[in-house]
Design an enzyme around this catalytic site. Structure first.
Site: not given
Ligand SMILES: Cc1cc2nc3c(=O)[nH]c(=O)nc-3n(C[C@H](O)[C@H](O)[C@H](O)COP(=O)(O)OP(=O)(O)OC[C@H]3O[C@@H](n4cnc5c(N)ncnc54)[C@H](O)[C@@H]3O)c2cc1C
Length: 388
Positions: A128, A268, A279, A367-368, A364, A242, A156, A376
């Protein structure tokens, strides 16, 4: 202002390049197809110092700068972005333990992580609480000389195959937000820790990703990193570096894809001439090279700011992560396009690079969220110098 790499940086680059060419590049496709987590190769990287690149020397690391780190990591990522990315997550966890651990933790856990003997996972994200990580719900409740941790972490990296977990858990009230979070380091096989299935992912096949459940897991107070309530600050400090690391993994993948595309354009022929003669395709290659170099310069500028302890380092790390991971994904996509149908099949590495780099735009901090951090700051007064 000198943009040249120092002699030391060139030596690090050559060492990383030679290691990656020998130990990683020939195996990367197999790791991807068979979902192999190459622990032995990661430990070999540890023997080269690459598991504790910016961890202080006193804790067994190389004590290098973030700029040096970026130079090294880019070479590893050229061979295998996925494995290089795991190595960087491990580096981040190691640095956090070495910097914020108690003296005993610094002496016992950090050196074994820096050498690669013990691998580490970074546990922040919850079902969550993804982007809204400060709202995490995993609890650490006082119990005698320690704490009991309960809750779940998702996505993780390395989970189930690492020996050490760095875990963010709430020691304060839920409504205390990020201020109520503390950081802990604990053995990954502690009683009460349960691992979920290895997630089936689009890319990053050379490293496992699992959910972790903590069921009343005991951790001594001495395993807390920093003070109670410092956890989120520590987590975010770790993530500045990171983000640069992940951006750098994108640079390595894009560099490899670009060079592959260049070679393919010479090899190719269609319509009686090599692809390099069209070009439209030359211009595509020109844009790819331009965007890649721009991305690399942004990463190095942010690394420089972080090394300087600059007050705007977080802003620059966010900008570099956003730009480099987007630009490099596009470079890989264009390199795939330049290969035509061959780009889409596994015999060529383009689709692997594309799949591996895609997730760099998500983790990490998505990008949003990078845009949120940047906007900010840009909306504040007194920002002019920060972006000059
Ligand atoms: C392969 C993989 C490896 C990972 N490894 C780790 C790890 O080692 N440790 C760890 O702790 N986490 C890890 N993560 C988790 C990762 O950091 C999260 O998936 C990420 O931070 C996004 O969280 P969420 O997936 O819950 O997406 P959400 O937070 O639910 O976001 C869903 C969408 O809404 C957008 N969004 C959310 N809030 C806002 C806002 N305020 N304004 C605009 N847009 C918004 C997001 O950008 C996204 O596009 C990993 C994820 C993956 C897929």
């Amino acid at each position: 202002m000198d943009f040249n790499l120092t002699d030391d940086q060139q030596a690090f680059r050559q060492a990383a390049c030679a290691f990656a060419a020998k130990a990683m590049a020939p195996e990367a496709a197999r790791w991807d197809i068979d979902h192999v987590f190459p622990v032995d190769v990661i430990r070999e990287a540890g023997a080269m110092g690459f598991c504790g690149i910016y961890t202080p020397e006193a804790q067994g690391g190389m004590g290098l700068s973030r700029m040096d780190t970026s130079v090294i990591v880019e070479e590893l990522a050229r061979a295998c972005p996925s494995t290089a990315a795991f190595i960087t997550i491990h580096n981040m966890a190691t640095w956090m333990v070495a910097l914020f651990g108690t003296e005993s933790v610094k002496d016992t856990i950090a050196p074994r992580m820096a050498s690669g003997e013990w691998l580490g996972s970074y546990c922040l994200t919850e079902p969550g609480a993804g982007s809204d990580a400060g709202n995490l719900r995993t609890k650490a409740v006082r119990d005698g000389e320690g704490y009991r941790i309960s809750g779940s972490k998702v996505f993780i990296s390395g989970a189930g195959e690492t020996q050490v977990l760095v875990v963010m858990a709430r020691t304060g009230a839920q409504d205390s937000g990020a201020k109520g979070v503390s950081a802990f380091v604990l053995p990954a096989d502690s009683d009460g820790i349960h691992y979920g299935k290895n997630e089936e992912k689009m890319g990053w096949h050379s490293q496992p990703t699992r959910q972790i459940t903590f069921d009343n897991v005991y951790v001594p107070s001495g395993n807390r990193l920093g003070d109670e309530g410092d956890g989120f600050r520590i987590a975010m400090k770790g993530l500045d570096g990171g983000r640069l690391n992940i951006a750098t993994c994108s640079l390595g993948g894009a560099q490899a894809a670009l060079l592959r595309a260049r070679d393919y354009m010479h090899e190719r022929s269609q319509f009686g001439q090599s692809l390099a003669g069209f070009q439209a395709l030359q211009f595509k290659l020109a844009d790819m090279a331009t965007n890649l170099v721009a991305a690399r310069q942004m990463v190095r500028l942010a690394a420089f700011r972080l090394d300087q302890g600059d007050a705007e380092a977080t802003l620059h790390c966010a900008m570099a992560k956003r730009f480099a991971t987007d630009a490099c994904f596009e470079v890989c996509n264009e390199a795939l396009q330049l290969h035509g149908g061959y780009g889409y099949i596994r015999e060529y590495p383009l689709e692997r690079y594309l799949r591996d780099l895609r997730v760099h735009q998500i983790l990490e901090g998505t990008n949003e969220i990078m845009r949120l951090i940047i906007a900010r700051r840009v909306l504040e007064a007194g920002v002019a110098e920060a972006i000059q």
